[in-house]
Design a protein around this motif. Structure first.
Motif, short mmCIF file in Angstrom:
data_model
loop_
_atom_site.label_atom_id
_atom_site.label_comp_id
_atom_site.label_asym_id
_atom_site.label_seq_id
_atom_site.Cartn_x
_atom_site.Cartn_y
_atom_site.Cartn_z
N ILE A 23 0.85 -1.20 0.00
CA ILE A 23 0.00 0.00 0.00
C ILE A 23 0.88 1.25 0.00
N GLU A 24 1.94 1.22 0.80
CA GLU A 24 2.86 2.36 0.87
C GLU A 24 3.54 2.60 -0.47
N MET A 25 4.02 1.54 -1.12
CA MET A 25 4.67 1.70 -2.43
C MET A 25 3.68 2.24 -3.46
N PHE A 26 2.44 1.75 -3.42
CA PHE A 26 1.41 2.21 -4.35
C PHE A 26 1.12 3.69 -4.13
N LEU A 27 0.94 4.11 -2.87
CA LEU A 27 0.64 5.51 -2.57
C LEU A 27 1.80 6.44 -2.95
N LEU A 28 3.03 6.01 -2.68
CA LEU A 28 4.18 6.81 -3.07
C LEU A 28 4.27 6.97 -4.59
#
Length: 190
Positions: A23-28
């Motif tokens: 989720i963090e990689m997608f949001l970044l």
């Protein structure tokens, strides 16, 4: 695994929302995309430099986090390149000719390219096309099945044509890279 397109998209969505890291990689990635889209109108150099820094940071983060896997991938990549150099694939050779054809069309219709660069491109591409036509003619004349690798490697002429074509393409790529660097620095220091 025989998944339909919708099933593949479903698998990707399950992955994206399966862990905090994904989720963090997608949001970044989404945030960086939005910033770059907004910057299209403003054309702020600082934003572009930060974006490059973020991309480099992503690559460095992957290199540090997964060092052993990256080393393994790099060794596999080099092994495949060396394998192709010594035992070329006809499929890759055909893709190289498609690439050369696209570059010929670009050279023909480019108004920015200098006459010198066009002449060099035409020379390299003519030699590559000569080798390709010779390759096809020899394969047809000798009835070489291009899918049968052992027959391909038994014919020294066909193998030499493919290997020399690869070498010529590599020389052209290196020349083009150095030529563009020369033009960049010449324009910068003039």
């Amino acid at each position: 695994m025989d998944l339909s397109l919708l099933e593949k998209i479903g698998v990707l969505f399950r992955y994206i929302f399966s862990s905090f890291l994904s989720i963090e990689m997608f949001l970044l990635s989404l945030l960086l995309f939005c910033i770059l889209i907004v910057n299209l109108k403003r054309n702020n150099q600082i934003v572009q430099m930060v974006a490059i820094g973020v991309y480099i940071g992503f690559v460095i983060g992957i290199l540090i986090s997964y060092t052993t896997y990256v080393q393994s991938c790099f060794h596999s990549f080099v092994k495949e390149i060396m394998n192709y150099v010594y035992f070329p694939s006809t499929v890759v050779y055909f893709f190289i000719i498609v690439f050369v054809t696209v570059m010929i069309l670009y050279t023909l219709f480019s108004k920015k390219m200098s006459q010198f660069k066009k002449i060099v491109n035409y020379a390299f591409f003519s030699v590559l096309y000569f080798f390709f036509m010779s390759f096809v003619a020899l394969a047809a004349y000798d009835m070489v099945d291009l899918l049968d690798i052992s027959k391909l490697y038994q014919n020294e002429t066909i193998l030499s044509l493919v290997q020399i074509s690869n070498l010529i393409l590599l020389i052209w790529l290196l020349f083009t890279g150095f030529y563009h660097l020369f033009l960049h620095f010449k324009k910068k220091y003039d």
